[in-house]
Design a protein around this motif. Structure first.
Motif, PDB file in Angstrom:
ATOM      1  N   ARG A 249     -14.597  95.363   7.536  1.00  0.00           N
ATOM      2  CA  ARG A 249     -15.961  94.942   7.191  1.00  0.00           C
ATOM      3  C   ARG A 249     -16.181  95.016   5.682  1.00  0.00           C
ATOM      4  NH1 ARG A 249     -21.375  96.815   6.693  1.00  0.00           N
ATOM      5  NH2 ARG A 249     -22.867  95.598   7.955  1.00  0.00           N
TER       6      ARG A 249
ATOM      7  N   ASP B 289     -18.589  96.075  15.519  1.00  0.00           N
ATOM      8  CA  ASP B 289     -17.222  95.614  15.318  1.00  0.00           C
ATOM      9  C   ASP B 289     -17.075  94.142  15.677  1.00  0.00           C
ATOM     10  OD1 ASP B 289     -17.693  96.169  17.990  1.00  0.00           O
ATOM     11  OD2 ASP B 289     -15.734  97.057  18.364  1.00  0.00           O
ATOM     12  N   THR B 290     -17.913  93.652  16.586  1.00  0.00           N
ATOM     13  CA  THR B 290     -17.840  92.248  17.011  1.00  0.00           C
ATOM     14  C   THR B 290     -18.065  91.301  15.844  1.00  0.00           C
ATOM     15  OG1 THR B 290     -18.589  92.781  19.245  1.00  0.00           O
ATOM     16  CG2 THR B 290     -18.888  90.510  18.507  1.00  0.00           C
TER      17      THR B 290
ATOM     18  N   TYR C  94     -12.561  98.505  12.320  1.00  0.00           N
ATOM     19  CA  TYR C  94     -13.511  97.492  11.864  1.00  0.00           C
ATOM     20  C   TYR C  94     -14.202  97.862  10.556  1.00  0.00           C
ATOM     21  CZ  TYR C  94     -17.572 100.210  13.540  1.00  0.00           C
ATOM     22  OH  TYR C  94     -18.537 101.170  13.731  1.00  0.00           O
TER      23      TYR C  94
ATOM     24  N   VAL D 154     -17.419  91.787  12.797  1.00  0.00           N
ATOM     25  CA  VAL D 154     -16.244  91.831  11.924  1.00  0.00           C
ATOM     26  C   VAL D 154     -15.184  90.844  12.423  1.00  0.00           C
ATOM     27  CG1 VAL D 154     -14.366  93.280  11.069  1.00  0.00           C
ATOM     28  CG2 VAL D 154     -16.684  94.210  11.227  1.00  0.00           C
ATOM     29  N   VAL D 155     -14.992  90.786  13.725  1.00  0.00           N
ATOM     30  CA  VAL D 155     -14.038  89.822  14.298  1.00  0.00           C
ATOM     31  C   VAL D 155     -14.477  88.396  13.965  1.00  0.00           C
ATOM     32  CG1 VAL D 155     -12.969  88.967  16.415  1.00  0.00           C
ATOM     33  CG2 VAL D 155     -13.440  91.411  16.152  1.00  0.00           C
TER      34      VAL D 155
ATOM     35  N   ILE E 170      -6.494  93.119  13.427  1.00  0.00           N
ATOM     36  CA  ILE E 170      -7.318  93.903  14.345  1.00  0.00           C
ATOM     37  C   ILE E 170      -6.490  94.993  15.003  1.00  0.00           C
ATOM     38  CG2 ILE E 170      -8.649  93.835  16.485  1.00  0.00           C
ATOM     39  CD1 ILE E 170      -9.378  90.965  15.856  1.00  0.00           C
TER      40      ILE E 170
ATOM     41  N   MET F  12     -12.861  97.473  18.509  1.00  0.00           N
ATOM     42  CA  MET F  12     -11.958  97.368  17.368  1.00  0.00           C
ATOM     43  C   MET F  12     -12.077  98.654  16.571  1.00  0.00           C
ATOM     44  SD  MET F  12     -11.460  94.329  14.593  1.00  0.00           S
ATOM     45  CE  MET F  12     -12.944  94.627  13.672  1.00  0.00           C
TER      46      MET F  12
END
Length: 634
Positions: free
Chosen positions: A84, A99-100, A80, A102-103, A118, A77
């Motif tokens: 964040r 970034d994970t 991010y 943040v998802v 995203i 992403m």
């Protein structure tokens, strides 16, 4: 960049852990750095990691504050960091800089709406431990793969189909409806894969799986409109969007390099990126070695370039392994050089940029309507295109089937896209494919039924026939062939491929390029080339598209390689699919030089090699093949 796999099935956690570990171990090439597993007796989530961002803290699965949500994420992403900051302002607590996460918190805050925020490439799942619900999504263009199957009381998913083969309740069966469309399109052209019951989540879609029910929804679609922009405005918008996308996709905690071919797309990316390392590949033998032009461009741009040449012996030795990594047959010859190019780059790097997507977004294919070099024909056709639609179509009907000079060009530009264009690849005519196939494999969706699914979405939209063709390729050819091989061939060598042209913001710019600036003055990607020319020598920005030239015609008329293919065509299992006598005749007539059947032969050879790998040899990774006696060798 990673690999994910998992399933929903009520089992004890120890059994879940063993199964999901087997599912992720077989795709360890997607993530050799670390592995992670979550099980709770209902769901099992597995993960293999290739560390790119937050090298120390990005291991998965990742959980939210109260451990009620768990995520495994494959992709990147690019926006991010601002998201964040926004989520921290909304009260979320982060434990990593990845970034994970943040998802995950984005989904917690906004639900499926997070997909509209995203910017990146991805396939991921989020398990809700309280609601026992699985949410999953795939990026807008289908850059990252996502497969799923539902049967025998189990829902399973994976980045690669071979992961599902490891589940004890997966029943491996060939999908008989996949073969006939493949013979025409050269790639898996329907939503159900070559493995019966295994489906692809379509690009730009998400799903929710609860209590045995799966609901799939679209959240994104590429949009084309007609505008009156000037050429100067169009070129400025393209270049600005390319620069912005490349800048965003350079974000990483490791070095980012670039592929470099002789074509304008990867050259544009490399010229803008200015990476420390670029990589090229070619075939020994003159006209198939475009790495020469790539090296010349690298020198003019003062970029370091590493290149290698490969030959037929190496290609045939590794071909079964290439098919194993692909999961499904794809007879695009460029799979072969891309496999070796990825290995070359992986010796130094974990991340490279490339030029996929530019042809679809900016009209780079001659099949969009450049079938003549005669200026009179081109001028006449342009005048006829100004006629009312019904009259244009009537003239197209008159031209259809005629063989006068320019007839193909006129028909392609005057006929409705739905009637004259099925995408970039056409290997066998439908009738020809049907006559070669055994009866059990003739009952399949027709070519028209397959392409009409996309054309129906733009019917009555008011866009040009050219833009309808682009829309079809974005939803068929690009995810089914171009992006499938790009992901599988790079990840075979633990290499992350980023594609700056496939960006939502850049798509907005591409969608409003006036049709007259897509193809003009014999040039495809006309406005795009003008933008690239700001950064490249004229010879590079205006070079004719070559694709990834592969000498399969020479190979199939070489006694050694002809013998390998003939040995395959003679195998007993071949007769269950094809008229074996007709198949051998096709091969022999091509070998003698009486016909040019190279693409047809390569398409069938690809399928049969794939079938041998996954069904005759049960899906085990093949050993290297000897080109001397076709026997396996260590």
């Amino acid at each position: 960049m990673c690999g994910i796999a998992g399933f929903i099935q009520d089992l004890d956690s120890d059994s879940q852990r063993k199964i999901v570990t087997d599912m992720t171990d077989v795709i360890a090439h997607r993530g050799p750095d670390s592995a992670g597993v979550f099980t709770d007796g209902h769901a099992a989530l597995g993960f293999r990691r290739l560390g790119i961002i937050d090298l120390d803290g990005g291991n998965q699965p990742i959980f939210n504050e109260d451990d009620s949500l768990a995520i495994t994420f494959n992709g990147e992403m690019y926006n991010y960091r601002p998201l964040r900051d926004q989520l921290i302002g909304l009260g979320h607590t982060f434990t990593t800089h990845s970034d994970t996460e943040v998802v995950l918190h984005g989904y917690e805050q906004w639900g499926a709406e997070v997909l509209h925020r995203i910017r990146g490439m991805f396939a991921f799942v989020i398990w809700d431990t309280k609601a026992h619900a699985l949410f999953g999504a795939r990026d807008p263009f289908g850059i990252k793969p996502f497969y799923y199957a539902h049967g025998n009381g189990v829902f399973m998913y994976a980045s690669e189909i071979k992961s599902m083969l490891q589940h004890p309740q997966f029943v491996k069966e060939l999908n008989p409806q996949a073969l006939r469309p493949y013979l025409t399109f050269q790639y898996p052209a329907i939503e159900e894969t070559f493995f019966k019951g295994v489906f692809k989540l379509k690009e730009g879609h998400y799903f929710t799986y609860v209590d045995g029910n799966m609901e799939i929804s679209r959240y994104y679609d590429s949009e084309f409109i007609e505008t009156q922009q000037t050429l100067e405005q169009t070129v400025e918008e393209i270049d600005s969007a390319v620069l912005d996308s490349v800048q965003a996709q350079k974000i990483a905690d490791v070095e980012v390099g670039s592929f470099l071919s002789s074509g304008v797309d990867s050259s544009y990316v490399a010229a803008v990126t200015r990476p420390e390392h670029t990589y090229s590949i070619g075939f020994s033998g003159g006209r198939f070695d475009e790495s020469v032009q790539a090296r010349e461009l690298a020198q003019s741009l003062k970029l370091n370039n590493v290149s290698e040449s490969i030959d037929g012996d190496k290609a045939f030795r590794y071909f079964p392994q290439i098919l194993w990594h692909l999961d499904e047959p794809d007879s695009n010859p460029s799979c072969v050089p891309l496999f070796f190019l990825s290995e070359l780059a992986s010796r130094d790097l974990r991340v490279v940029l490339s030029g996929e997507g530019a042809d679809e977004l900016f009209a780079g294919y001659i099949d969009y309507g450049v079938h003549t070099k005669t200026k009179f024909i081109m001028r006449t056709t342009r005048l006829l295109q100004r006629l009312p639609k019904k009259l244009r179509h009537r003239i197209a009907d008159m031209v259809r089937g005629r063989s006068f000079p320019g007839s193909k060009h006129m028909y392609a530009n005057l006929a409705p896209a739905e009637r004259c264009f099925i995408g970039q690849a056409k290997i066998f005519d439908e009738a020809e494919a049907e006559s070669l196939l055994q009866a059990d494999f003739r009952d399949a969706p027709s070519v028209q039924e397959i392409v009409d699914q996309s054309y129906e979405q733009v019917r009555g939209s008011g866009i040009s026939e050219l833009k309808k063709k682009q829309y079809l390729d974005i939803h068929q050819w690009m995810p089914g062939d171009i992006l499938l091989k790009a992901d599988k061939m790079t990840m075979a060598h633990s290499l992350e491929l980023r594609v700056p042209f496939l960006d939502k913001e850049l798509m907005k710019v591409a969608g409003r390029v006036p049709t007259r600036y897509l193809i003009a003055n014999e040039h495809t990607k006309f406005a795009f080339r003008q933008a690239a020319a700001r950064h490249l020598p004229h010879v590079s920005s205006h070079r004719k598209k070559l694709g990834f030239p592969v000498p399969i015609r020479d190979w199939l008329r070489d006694k050694k390689f002809y013998a390998i293919v003939r040995s395959t065509f003679e195998q007993p299992y071949v007769s269950q699919f094809f008229d074996q006598t007709a198949l051998l005749k096709l091969l022999d007539e091509n070998y003698k030089g009486h016909i040019d059947g190279r693409r047809k032969i390569w398409t069938i050879f690809t399928f049969l090699t794939w079938y041998d790998v996954f069904f005759i040899h049960d899906g085990k990774k093949p050993e290297l093949v000897s080109t001397d006696n076709t026997k396996n060798t260590k």
